[in-house]
Write a protein that holds these residues in place. Structure first.
Motif, short mmCIF file in Angstrom:
data_model
loop_
_atom_site.label_atom_id
_atom_site.label_comp_id
_atom_site.label_asym_id
_atom_site.label_seq_id
_atom_site.Cartn_x
_atom_site.Cartn_y
_atom_site.Cartn_z
N LEU A 254 0.98 -1.21 -0.06
CA LEU A 254 0.00 -0.04 0.01
C LEU A 254 0.96 1.25 -0.06
O LEU A 254 1.58 1.59 1.07
CB LEU A 254 -0.88 0.19 1.19
N SER B 28 -0.11 -7.85 -4.90
CA SER B 28 -1.27 -6.55 -4.92
C SER B 28 -0.55 -5.52 -4.39
O SER B 28 -0.03 -5.46 -3.29
CB SER B 28 -2.55 -7.32 -4.36
N ALA C 165 -1.39 -1.36 -4.22
CA ALA C 165 -2.38 -0.13 -4.32
C ALA C 165 -1.76 1.06 -4.37
O ALA C 165 -0.67 1.41 -3.35
CB ALA C 165 -3.38 -0.22 -3.35
N SER C 166 -1.96 2.09 -5.21
CA SER C 166 -1.14 3.36 -5.15
C SER C 166 -2.27 4.28 -5.68
O SER C 166 -3.28 4.03 -6.11
CB SER C 166 -0.21 3.42 -6.36
N ASN D 115 -2.98 -1.17 -8.94
CA ASN D 115 -4.04 -0.05 -9.18
C ASN D 115 -3.37 1.30 -8.94
O ASN D 115 -2.97 1.36 -7.78
CB ASN D 115 -5.40 -0.42 -9.21
N SER D 116 -3.62 2.22 -9.70
CA SER D 116 -3.31 3.64 -9.11
C SER D 116 -4.23 4.46 -9.81
O SER D 116 -4.92 4.25 -10.88
CB SER D 116 -1.71 3.62 -9.72
#
Lengths: 182, 220
Positions: free
Chosen positions: B16, B75, B77-78, B95-96
């Protein structure tokens, strides 16, 4: 507008945001009249799909905010909307793609509107969805154990602007019918 | 400061990293090494969920380098950082919002950005790419692939071993398939040009739709 200090009413439920994808591009190509027709067709299809199972909270121009008491209704209706827009005929309704974000939580009632963190989260979620996708947060998925005919595929954690904690997100799709042995 | 964390076999790496540029290198090693300068990094192994969770502080905007075992699932996340995965990974979701996502090789990939580009070099299995304005690119895909974008351009190399589905509003679409592939082709663009010189068959489904983007399906 409510007076300062007035009591707000909290309402749990499932918030759904739909967005008609590529509306700006479609307007540029086809013109304002065709675009308005498209928006009205989009709204009409969604209102028909929602029926009595939920309610349309408000129109957002090229999208709608929906509310459902039951997250199963929210997910089933959303998948029904996508199925309707995808259509069986590849040549039909080409530009009518929507993307949908679904989250379950609390909201504050303000007249006919719903406000609050969980509403904002659902609104942010739809930004991450691509054309034809239904994205659902873990909070909603956890409340629909055993929902039939729906598959959830983990998309992983997401971080959204203004939302402090990561949110686990899933794709919702119609489950493929099992082949019946001859 | 470098953080070293033991990684139990079978755990996936969950990163994260809201605003930092993230470089994750998969290599021959058993542990995870994180170089984030002096930034305080939070790590937590969660065997129940099968994850090693690494949290990078919100205010860190520099580069964070992570070295992890080859083949690990990841996994990421950004929000605003770029994400770069070097080496061979297992299943990857990344994902970002505004950052770009680049993955060298994965067994399965789901990459998503709103305004950044997403790209996977080599994906052995299922691949899903989604952007709004960023370009989407996959070099070699061994399974089915789904791509959706609004204004980003799409460039795919399919091995012809799975269905190809592309939705674009205004982005141009280019799909290459093996010369001997005989897909069932369904390509249409409302006002864009559609160019497909392949012999048609039914070995897999190849469907591309666009409002104003051009679509080209070519033999590799």
């Amino acid at each position: 507008m409510l007076a300062p200090g007035a009591a707000f009413r909290s309402k749990p439920g499932t918030f759904v945001f739909t967005d008609l994808v590529g509306f700006t591009e479609y307007t540029a190509v086809e013109g304002d009249e065709a675009a308005l027709t498209l928006v009205l067709a989009h709204e009409s299809k969604i209102r028909d799909a929602v029926g009595e199972r939920g309610r349309v909270v408000k129109s957002l121009g090229d999208g709608l905010m929906l509310f459902f008491d039951d997250p199963c209704d929210a997910i089933e209706v959303s998948l029904g909307i996508q199925a309707e827009f995808e259509g069986g005929d590849d040549t039909a309704d080409l530009p009518l793609w929507v993307r949908i974000g679904i989250h379950h939580g609390q909201s504050m009632v303000s007249r006919d509107d719903l406000l609050g963190h969980d509403v904002n989260l659902a609104s942010r979620l739809v930004d991450l969805a691509g054309p034809g996708e239904v994205l659902v947060t873990e909070a909603a998925v956890n409340r629909v154990n055993g929902i039939s005919g729906v598959e959830f595929e983990e998309m992983g954690p997401t971080l959204m602007k203004g939302i402090p904690d990561p949110v686990m997100v899933y794709h919702a799709t119609q489950a493929h019918a099992q082949a019946v042995p001859a | 400061m470098t953080h070293r964390i033991e990684m139990a076999e079978g755990l996936a790496l969950c990163m994260l990293a809201p605003n930092a540029d993230l470089r994750v290198v998969a290599e021959e090693r058993a542990d995870v090494e994180i170089d984030a300068g002096d930034a305080p990094i939070e790590t937590k192994a969660d065997p129940a969920k099968g994850k090693l969770v690494v949290k990078v502080p919100m205010d860190l905007r520099g580069e964070v380098t992570v070295r992890c075992p080859e083949g690990v699932d990841a996994s990421i996340a950004s929000v605003a950082g770029d994400v770069r995965l070097e080496g061979r990974f297992g299943e990857v979701t990344a994902n970002s919002k505004s950052g770009s996502v680049w993955v060298e090789a994965a067994t399965r990939a789901e990459l998503r950005s709103v305004s950044g580009a997403v790209e996977v070099g080599d994906c052995a299995g299922y691949c899903r790419l989604a952007t709004t304005s960023g370009d989407a690119k996959a070099g070699a895909i061994g399974g089915a692939v789904k791509v959706c974008t609004v204004s980003g351009n799409v460039s795919l190399g399919s091995a012809g071993l799975g269905d190809v589905t592309v939705k674009s509003i205004s982005g141009n679409v280019s799909v290459s398939v093996p010369a001997d592939a005989r897909p069932a082709v369904r390509c249409m663009s409302l006002v864009g040009r559609v160019d497909c010189a392949l012999e048609k068959g039914d070995s897999f489904s190849l469907g591309c739709k666009s409002v104003s983007g051009d679509i080209a399906v070519v033999a590799a």
